[in-house]
Design an enzyme around this catalytic site. Structure first.
Site, PDB file in Angstrom:
ATOM      1  N   GLU A 249       0.805  -1.230   0.000  1.00 48.67           N
ATOM      2  CA  GLU A 249       0.000   0.000   0.000  1.00 48.67           C
ATOM      3  C   GLU A 249       0.831   1.270   0.000  1.00 48.67           C
ATOM      4  O   GLU A 249       0.332   2.341  -0.320  1.00 48.67           O
ATOM      5  CB  GLU A 249      -0.977   0.016   1.193  1.00 48.67           C
ATOM      6  CG  GLU A 249      -0.322   0.101   2.558  1.00 48.67           C
ATOM      7  CD  GLU A 249      -0.045  -1.271   3.144  1.00 48.67           C
ATOM      8  OE1 GLU A 249       0.062  -1.386   4.356  1.00 48.67           O
ATOM      9  OE2 GLU A 249       0.067  -2.228   2.356  1.00 48.67           O
ATOM     10  N   ASP A 291      21.613  13.322 -32.740  1.00 49.58           N
ATOM     11  CA  ASP A 291      22.322  13.997 -33.827  1.00 49.58           C
ATOM     12  C   ASP A 291      23.799  13.991 -33.471  1.00 49.58           C
ATOM     13  O   ASP A 291      24.183  13.704 -32.341  1.00 49.58           O
ATOM     14  CB  ASP A 291      21.804  15.430 -33.961  1.00 49.58           C
ATOM     15  CG  ASP A 291      22.239  16.091 -35.258  1.00 49.58           C
ATOM     16  OD1 ASP A 291      22.939  15.435 -36.053  1.00 49.58           O
ATOM     17  OD2 ASP A 291      21.881  17.261 -35.466  1.00 49.58           O
ATOM     18  N   ASP A 546      13.147  17.920 -34.869  1.00 46.82           N
ATOM     19  CA  ASP A 546      13.313  16.774 -33.978  1.00 46.82           C
ATOM     20  C   ASP A 546      12.042  16.434 -33.202  1.00 46.82           C
ATOM     21  O   ASP A 546      11.928  15.340 -32.636  1.00 46.82           O
ATOM     22  CB  ASP A 546      14.433  17.034 -32.964  1.00 46.82           C
ATOM     23  CG  ASP A 546      15.797  17.110 -33.617  1.00 46.82           C
ATOM     24  OD1 ASP A 546      16.022  16.351 -34.579  1.00 46.82           O
ATOM     25  OD2 ASP A 546      16.632  17.920 -33.176  1.00 46.82           O
ATOM     26  N   ASN A 635       1.272  -5.542   9.199  1.00 50.62           N
ATOM     27  CA  ASN A 635       1.574  -4.971   7.891  1.00 50.62           C
ATOM     28  C   ASN A 635       2.064  -3.533   8.017  1.00 50.62           C
ATOM     29  O   ASN A 635       3.017  -3.116   7.339  1.00 50.62           O
ATOM     30  CB  ASN A 635       0.313  -5.025   7.018  1.00 50.62           C
ATOM     31  CG  ASN A 635       0.625  -4.815   5.555  1.00 50.62           C
ATOM     32  OD1 ASN A 635       1.493  -5.477   5.001  1.00 50.62           O
ATOM     33  ND2 ASN A 635      -0.091  -3.901   4.934  1.00 50.62           N
ATOM     34  N   ASP A 639       5.949  -2.010   7.155  1.00 49.07           N
ATOM     35  CA  ASP A 639       6.076  -1.010   6.089  1.00 49.07           C
ATOM     36  C   ASP A 639       6.880   0.224   6.523  1.00 49.07           C
ATOM     37  O   ASP A 639       7.323   0.993   5.670  1.00 49.07           O
ATOM     38  CB  ASP A 639       4.697  -0.553   5.603  1.00 49.07           C
ATOM     39  CG  ASP A 639       4.225  -1.361   4.404  1.00 49.07           C
ATOM     40  OD1 ASP A 639       5.085  -1.915   3.702  1.00 49.07           O
ATOM     41  OD2 ASP A 639       3.009  -1.426   4.176  1.00 49.07           O
TER      42      ASP A 639
END
Length: 804
Positions: A249, A291, A546, A635, A639
């Site tokens: 997440e 170029d 270009d 979780n 994180d």
């Protein structure tokens, strides 16, 4: 009164806007729904836990993303496109957004037209309106009156936003801005979603992969647990928590921070980023088209000598060429500057009657001048294109072509000068460019740039093939390419390209090193062909011609002094036209991509393993392995250090070759490392159930400790292909992981953990679980070595070698 001169409302970066972007994500909304469901059933503890996680995780993402967006906006403000506007009697560069009706704008070759305007005065002004009318050839613009209801393509007295000046100059009165312009009135057609980039395509495919996995696990868990007779609401919350737990997440925040950090690092080395997502594309690039002028050469063109048609030095030829250069008003040219530096003509007695501007089909420019001797047309331009309108016998032509080839093979650039006397008449045009007398030639030198050879070698070592696309002649281009160490045998000319079908060209383009004597449409075809062959293509351009190729490339680069239309088309603006600067940008793009991929591999592999373990455990355990709030807390805590991956150091080997999104690679990584994580989770289940005879609360507490520790340490393992202790992590990632690992070990004994449903554990249980985590790290290292040994290295499909 009129609003900003923009096609969409200007969205100023605000704290509320960034915060809302965090809260409106589907995952956050899913959590809010889970909290509401908990509150509705009287599960106030779960509701408070879930809402707390929403607030804290949104706060972390908001803080990092807001700072990242501020930094990115500050960088992009340095390269806003401006137009010359008459304000207070003087020409002043004004940002497009601030232009209003009534302003007088000054246009020149290369200018983007910022608004709809009426032409007040012009000099040989030709405008490309292909985006509005579909007409590929530029249209001449001049003052005048046209009938009401005249078609857009025939309104020669007006210029329109979204078009650009190809040659000449003009002074115009702005009459419409923003949504009121013709461009704005057909916004549905013109504001279609831009072509999907390699990076965006990868994110989309990853999202599909993850969505399928989340949906399958969530539906299966919910259905099976309901069939087992568990309460529907409790099972729903558990299934939702599994889905959220599987998802990365914080990926949007990690992406924002990674890209903004990359943009800041690149700006310090002279690369300004206009589009953040293009950083990833730059890192994935395996073919760079450019170029030669200013990139392989110094870009400082010096006049060498003037010769007559027989090859003898001639000052008269220089004088005629200087008259042309001093009076033409089309595309600015380094050659014109070099000519006028060599000779400044006296124009006091000369009256300019007309100009036939330069274009990329004729490749010449003619002026019609009147003086005491009469009216004369003077033309100069590319050797072949001037000779084709000259009256010259076969022997003299052969002699001229031999001399031209000798000069070109020595790297000397040549233009031809010709002319004829004319009768005085009302108007002049291309039809007067015939039966000219060849006066002679001018030669110019543009030496190879110091360090170009080393920069090319560095790019080659990074897996990037450099191809030259130029309108210059084949002999000069091949000579310069050889001087800087490029292979130059495989060459295609513009005439040869025209003979190829689309399928034939993409095969030939891969094997070609030099594309010479090409026009803008051919440049675009070359880029499309290389992309069709599977390459991620970058294009470096700075001229009007270009822009089409830049739009077609995966990533485009320009320079600060480029014309407006080229800078507007570019993803990156270089403060210095130097291949070595591009090399650094490529490396930074790869570092950004590497860190993005680290976060995805870390979170998805560890999360997938833990979520599968919980799903399986819920089928045979008499209780849920973890409660919904405990899953979300696990979780969330894992994180916190994961967001430090955005600032992580990157092993040098991860920047040595192009890397792309590979769903098979990510899927295999998720599966294999997820299975390993699940096996150790099942081992933990066995220890808790059969060694310690743990109660439901002790089981959840013990497994919470083990699963959180494995998620923390796996980031340090999978972030590198080396043995984990041989690659030092970034400070944020390292110390946040160490801190949270220590907190995790003492977690069961903290006074507030009962609020989350946890209980104190026997010390010997914590020690044994720590041993399981150490064993997991060892097996993860072994799996990593096997995984990368078995996997083929990323390679660049069909990349031609640079060196002969």
């Amino acid at each position: 009164m009129f609003g900003r001169n923009e096609l969409r409302d200007h969205e100023r970066l605000t704290r509320l806007r960034v915060l809302w972007s965090q809260l409106r994500s589907p995952l956050q909304l899913l959590l809010v729904f889970a909290a509401a469901a908990s509150a509705a059933t009287g599960e106030w503890t779960d509701a408070v836990i879930v809402l707390s996680i929403v607030v804290v995780s949104s706060g972390i993402g908001y803080t990092r993303e807001y700072k990242a967006n501020l930094a990115a906006e500050a960088l992009q403000s340095q390269i806003r496109v401006r137009a010359n506007v008459i304000r207070d009697g003087a020409a002043t560069p004004i940002p497009f957004g601030e232009i209003v009706p009534g302003d007088i704008i000054l246009l020149a070759a290369g200018s983007l037209i910022p608004a709809d305007a009426v032409v007040i005065a012009s000099s040989d002004c030709y405008v490309s309106e292909a985006a509005l009318t579909g007409e590929s050839f530029p249209v001449e613009k001049r003052p005048g009156i046209v009938e009401e209801g005249t078609r857009l393509a025939e309104r020669t007295n007006c210029v329109f936003a979204g078009s650009n000046v190809r040659s000449g100059t003009a002074r115009c009165l702005v009459v419409s801005t923003g949504h009121s312009t013709q461009y704005g009135s057909i916004a549905t057609r013109l504001s279609l979603r831009p072509p999907e980039t390699e990076f965006d395509r990868g994110v989309r495919r990853f999202g599909y992969l993850l969505s399928v996995a989340m949906l399958a696990i969530t539906l299966a868990v919910f259905a099976v647990n309901v069939l087992h007779g568990r309460p529907a609401i409790e099972t729903l919350l558990f299934a939702i928590a599994l889905a959220v737990g599987l998802s990365p997440e914080l990926l949007p925040a990690v992406l924002s921070v990674s890209l903004a950090r990359g943009a800041q690092a690149m700006s310090r080395r002279g690369v300004l980023v206009r589009r953040l997502n293009a950083i990833e594309n730059l890192g994935s690039m395996d073919v760079l088209c450019t170029d030669k002028t200013g990139t392989l050469t110094e870009g400082a063109v010096k006049l060498d000598e003037a010769y007559d048609a027989d090859g003898r030095p001639s000052r008269r030829v220089l004088e005629l060429a200087a008259m042309n250069a001093a009076t033409e008003t089309g595309l600015s040219s380094l050659l014109d500057d070099a000519i006028l530096e060599g000779f400044t003509p006296n124009l006091a007695s000369i009256v300019k009657l007309a100009e036939v501007p330069f274009d990329f089909t004729r490749k010449r420019v003619s002026v019609v001048l009147k003086d005491g001797a009469g009216v004369r047309l003077i033309a100069k331009g590319a050797f072949d294109h001037v000779l084709e309108v000259c009256t010259i016998d076969a022997e003299a032509r052969v002699r001229a072509e031999r001399q031209y080839q000798k000069w070109s093979e020595r790297g000397v650039r040549v233009i031809a000068v010709a002319g004829r006397d004319l009768e005085l008449k009302q108007s002049y045009g291309r039809e007067d460019e015939k039966q000219l007398t060849l006066f002679g030639f001018l030669t110019f030198l543009d030496r190879p740039k110091a360090g170009a050879s080393e920069a090319l070698a560095d790019l080659y070592r990074l897996g990037v093939s450099v191809k030259v696309i130029t309108g210059d002649n084949r002999f000069v281009s091949r000579h310069i390419a050889r001087l800087v160490g490029m292979r130059a045998e495989r060459m295609l000319t513009g005439n040869e390209i025209d003979k190829f079908s689309e399928d034939a060209l993409w095969r030939a383009a891969e094997e070609t090193d030099l594309f010479v004597e090409v026009d803008p449409n051919q440049k675009e075809r070359i880029i499309r062909s290389l992309r069709k062959a599977g390459h991620v293509v970058g294009f470096l351009g700075d001229g009007v011609n270009d822009a089409p190729a830049m739009h077609s490339a995966d990533t485009s680069l320009s320079v600060e002094e480029a014309v407006d239309v080229a800078r507007q088309a570019a993803d990156f603006v270089l403060l210095e036209k130097d291949l070595d600067v591009i090399r650094y940008g490529i490396e930074e793009g790869r570092r950004t991509f590497a860190n993005t991929l680290k976060y995805i591999l870390t979170t998805t592999s560890a999360n997938l393993g833990n979520m599968v373990s919980m799903a399986v455990g819920s089928l045979f355990l008499p209780f849920l392995p973890l409660l919904a709030g405990q899953i979300l807390l696990n979780n969330f805590l894992s994180d916190i250090p994961a967001i430090g991956i955005a600032d992580d150091t990157v092993d040098v080997e991860l920047t040595q070759e192009p890397r792309r999104w590979d769903m098979k690679f990510i899927g295999r990584f998720m599966f294999e490392f997820g299975i390993l994580s699940s096996l150790f989770d099942l081992l933990t289940f066995g220890i808790l159930l059969y060694v310690f005879r743990a109660s439901a609360e002790e089981f959840r507490t013990g497994w919470f400790v083990e699963s959180l520790l494995t998620e923390l340490v796996i980031a340090l393992v999978v972030r590198t292909r080396r043995v984990f202790y041989a690659s030092r992590p970034g400070s944020i990632l390292l110390w946040s992981t160490v801190f949270l690992a220590a907190v995790t070990l003492i977690w069961p004994y903290l006074p507030f953990v009962r609020f989350f449903g946890f209980v104190p554990l026997p010390v010997e249980m914590v020690f044994l679980l720590t041993g399981v985590v150490i064993l997991y790290v060892l097996f993860a290292e072994a799996l990593k070595r096997w995984f990368y040994r078995d996997s083929p290295k990323t390679h660049v499909i069909g990349s031609p070698h640079l060196w002969g």
